[in-house]
Scaffold this motif. Structure first.
Motif, PDB file in Angstrom:
ATOM      1  N   LEU A 177       0.655  -1.024   0.174  1.00  0.00           N
ATOM      2  CA  LEU A 177      -0.055  -0.407   0.458  1.00  0.00           C
ATOM      3  C   LEU A 177       0.589   1.245  -0.339  1.00  0.00           C
ATOM      4  N   ALA A 178       1.832   1.967   0.989  1.00  0.00           N
ATOM      5  CA  ALA A 178       3.343   2.593   0.716  1.00  0.00           C
ATOM      6  C   ALA A 178       3.722   2.857  -0.298  1.00  0.00           C
ATOM      7  N   LYS A 179       3.632   2.190  -1.589  1.00  0.00           N
ATOM      8  CA  LYS A 179       4.713   1.925  -2.468  1.00  0.00           C
ATOM      9  C   LYS A 179       4.651   1.138  -3.896  1.00  0.00           C
ATOM     10  N   HIS A 180       2.975   1.426  -4.367  1.00  0.00           N
ATOM     11  CA  HIS A 180       2.241   0.229  -5.362  1.00  0.00           C
ATOM     12  C   HIS A 180       2.449   0.926  -6.297  1.00  0.00           C
ATOM     13  N   ASN A 181       2.787   2.160  -6.585  1.00  0.00           N
ATOM     14  CA  ASN A 181       3.278   3.249  -7.484  1.00  0.00           C
ATOM     15  C   ASN A 181       5.198   3.343  -7.533  1.00  0.00           C
ATOM     16  N   GLY A 182       5.510   2.597  -7.015  1.00  0.00           N
ATOM     17  CA  GLY A 182       7.117   2.370  -6.301  1.00  0.00           C
ATOM     18  C   GLY A 182       7.644   3.047  -5.635  1.00  0.00           C
ATOM     19  N   PRO A 183       8.980   3.316  -5.715  1.00  0.00           N
ATOM     20  CA  PRO A 183       9.701   3.716  -4.377  1.00  0.00           C
ATOM     21  C   PRO A 183       9.675   5.104  -3.860  1.00  0.00           C
ATOM     22  N   VAL A 184       9.299   5.535  -2.729  1.00  0.00           N
ATOM     23  CA  VAL A 184       9.129   6.763  -2.412  1.00  0.00           C
ATOM     24  C   VAL A 184      10.393   7.058  -1.704  1.00  0.00           C
ATOM     25  N   ALA A 185      10.821   7.923  -2.595  1.00  0.00           N
ATOM     26  CA  ALA A 185      12.004   8.676  -1.675  1.00  0.00           C
ATOM     27  C   ALA A 185      11.439  10.068  -0.547  1.00  0.00           C
ATOM     28  N   ASP A 186      10.839  10.355  -1.288  1.00  0.00           N
ATOM     29  CA  ASP A 186       9.914  11.589   0.365  1.00  0.00           C
ATOM     30  C   ASP A 186       9.096  11.690   0.055  1.00  0.00           C
ATOM     31  N   PRO A 187       8.796  10.645   1.579  1.00  0.00           N
ATOM     32  CA  PRO A 187       7.632  10.533   2.837  1.00  0.00           C
ATOM     33  C   PRO A 187       7.174  11.940   2.810  1.00  0.00           C
ATOM     34  N   GLU A 188       5.535  11.904   2.702  1.00  0.00           N
ATOM     35  CA  GLU A 188       4.961  13.277   3.345  1.00  0.00           C
ATOM     36  C   GLU A 188       5.235  12.167   4.782  1.00  0.00           C
ATOM     37  N   TRP A 189       4.412  13.902   5.673  1.00  0.00           N
ATOM     38  CA  TRP A 189       4.434  13.254   7.583  1.00  0.00           C
ATOM     39  C   TRP A 189       3.651  11.542   8.062  1.00  0.00           C
ATOM     40  N   ALA A 190       2.755  11.125   7.055  1.00  0.00           N
ATOM     41  CA  ALA A 190       2.063  10.497   7.548  1.00  0.00           C
ATOM     42  C   ALA A 190       2.721   8.847   7.018  1.00  0.00           C
ATOM     43  N   LEU A 191       2.710   9.229   5.775  1.00  0.00           N
ATOM     44  CA  LEU A 191       3.523   7.817   5.510  1.00  0.00           C
ATOM     45  C   LEU A 191       5.037   7.523   6.273  1.00  0.00           C
ATOM     46  N   ALA A 192       5.742   8.538   5.945  1.00  0.00           N
ATOM     47  CA  ALA A 192       7.094   9.021   7.110  1.00  0.00           C
ATOM     48  C   ALA A 192       7.336   8.345   8.601  1.00  0.00           C
ATOM     49  N   GLU A 193       5.705   8.799   9.209  1.00  0.00           N
ATOM     50  CA  GLU A 193       5.341   8.008  10.470  1.00  0.00           C
ATOM     51  C   GLU A 193       4.717   6.606  10.313  1.00  0.00           C
ATOM     52  N   SER A 194       4.398   5.882   9.988  1.00  0.00           N
ATOM     53  CA  SER A 194       3.744   5.087   9.231  1.00  0.00           C
ATOM     54  C   SER A 194       5.319   4.320   9.505  1.00  0.00           C
ATOM     55  N   ASP A 195       6.458   4.247   8.311  1.00  0.00           N
ATOM     56  CA  ASP A 195       7.796   3.718   8.053  1.00  0.00           C
ATOM     57  C   ASP A 195       8.397   3.961   8.954  1.00  0.00           C
ATOM     58  N   ALA A 196       8.229   5.134   9.857  1.00  0.00           N
ATOM     59  CA  ALA A 196       8.538   4.974  11.382  1.00  0.00           C
ATOM     60  C   ALA A 196       8.563   3.485  12.604  1.00  0.00           C
ATOM     61  N   ALA A 197       7.169   3.927  12.498  1.00  0.00           N
ATOM     62  CA  ALA A 197       6.733   2.699  13.343  1.00  0.00           C
ATOM     63  C   ALA A 197       6.955   1.111  12.795  1.00  0.00           C
ATOM     64  N   PHE A 198       6.890   0.117  11.959  1.00  0.00           N
ATOM     65  CA  PHE A 198       7.128  -0.673  10.834  1.00  0.00           C
ATOM     66  C   PHE A 198       7.743  -0.104   9.523  1.00  0.00           C
ATOM     67  N   PRO A 199       9.303  -0.449   9.620  1.00  0.00           N
ATOM     68  CA  PRO A 199      10.225   0.111   8.217  1.00  0.00           C
ATOM     69  C   PRO A 199       9.767  -0.808   7.817  1.00  0.00           C
TER      70      PRO A 199
END
Length: 389
Positions: free
Chosen positions: A158-180
């Protein structure tokens, strides 16, 4: 049934869940981890709300227009068909298709633009990041943790179904920080297929809704080479049948053509890349699922037509402006007087920024179109909606 490919995702090799679940809390017989993810999504509040959220037409009066829920179901059908043909994991693909729009606020992109403006300087708003935020934090059906506790594989897709995310906005960055979620790599083929199934579904079903609404005509559509070629084939197969009865066949045939092209092209790309595992897919450095160059160009041409003639139709732009005003007005009202929010939301309101404004945006983003309209009428005043809204 097609045997599973070696590069398919498997629940046995999943990276697991953020919160450990004891065997005593796991119910439902022999379902595997991806099947449980799919079922948790279906039973979620966010998924149910999709029945009253905009797909193309906002708060439509007609019973036959698509909404986010019916669109998501159609994406899941297409995605599962492709996954089966390619030997991928159908359950993971279906889960990704069903959940991909859960983060959309009311009124689709018009509502998203209003929340983005409301949170300017506070991180902004992005519906894809909000999908992760909803599934990992805001949904709270379990007593032991926040979120649905989905597998890493589903959240990654769900996070990157359109491909790699180089500069995630805050909501995605927080999700990634919780569960890389390894945002810098490509996702599984299941996630890549889910994204393309979304394109196939709305490219074609939005035509059906546009014709039903009278905003598109068949003569307009026949100016698009891809559609004109398909229409001639349909007419040849069903001579003498009325145009109206051939529309559905045109759309079905076009979906089939796109699906078949995607399957054939993806098989060739996978073979050329010599991948042997899902880790090879993630390390490939490029998308392996995709259309042929000819179909890609034809699909882009169809999208350009749809934006010019449907999505940016004057009546649609009028509705979008009205919807933007509803969401912006709600945010301003709640920011000025949080007591206007329901008790559970105002009691949890953080005192400091940016969390305070993001909390208000969370509340609004969960609204359906009709709930947003009713809320605006209650806390702001009459809503000036264009005819046919």
């Amino acid at each position: 049934m097609t045997d599973k490919a070696s590069w398919a995702s498997t629940p046995e090799a999943s990276r697991g869940r953020l919160h450990e679940e004891r065997a005593a809390t796991v119910r439902g017989g022999s379902r595997d981890a991806f099947q449980r993810d799919r079922d948790r999504i279906i039973h979620s509040t966010g998924f149910r709300r999709l029945r009253s959220k905009t797909q193309v037409f906002m708060a439509p009066d007609g019973d036959h227009f698509r909404v986010r829920l019916t669109h998501s179901l159609e994406v899941a059908q297409i995605g599962r068909t492709i996954a089966r043909a390619l030997g991928l994991n159908e359950d993971l693909t279906e889960a990704l298709c069903l959940a991909h729009d859960i983060g959309h606020p009311p009124f689709g992109h018009a509502g998203e633009d209003a929340l983005e403006a409301a949170l300017e300087g506070l991180g902004g708003f992005d519906h894809n990041g909000h999908t992760l935020r909803t599934l990992m934090l805001l949904e709270r059906p379990y007593p032991g943790w926040d979120g649905l506790n989905l597998t890493w594989d589903t959240l990654e897709g769900l996070a990157k179904h359109n491909g790699p995310v180089a500069d995630p906005e805050w909501a995605l960055a927080e999700s990634d920080a919780a569960f890389p979620l390894a945002l810098g790599s490509w996702p599984s083929l299941e996630a890549q297929v889910a994204a393309l199934a979304d394109d196939i579904a709305y490219d074609n079903h939005d035509i059906d809704d546009g014709l039903r609404a009278g905003l598109l005509s068949l003569d307009q559509l026949l100016a698009v080479p891809m559609i004109e070629a398909g229409w001639r084939k349909v007419e040849a197969r069903f001579p003498g049948v009325s145009r109206k009865r051939l529309i559905g066949e045109l759309i079905r045939a076009q979906i089939g053509t796109m699906v078949n092209d995607l399957i054939e092209t993806t098989r060739a790309r996978v073979a050329a890349a010599r991948v042997r595992s899902v880790d090879d897919v993630r390390a490939a450095g490029e998308a392996l699922a995709g259309f042929s160059p000819e179909m890609r160009d034809a699909e882009r041409g169809l999208k350009r037509f749809m934006y010019a003639n449907l999505y940016h139709h004057p009546s649609q732009l009028d509705a979008a402006r009205a919807a933007h005003g509803v969401v912006a007005g709600l945010f301003a009202a709640y920011a000025a007087d949080p007591m206007l929010m329901p008790e559970e939301w105002r009691e949890a309101l953080p005192a400091e920024e940016p969390r305070r404004s993001r909390h208000i945006a969370d509340f609004i983003a969960g609204m359906t179109d009709r709930y947003a309209i009713r809320s605006y009428e209650r806390v702001v005043g009459p809503v000036d909606l264009p005819e046919g809204f």
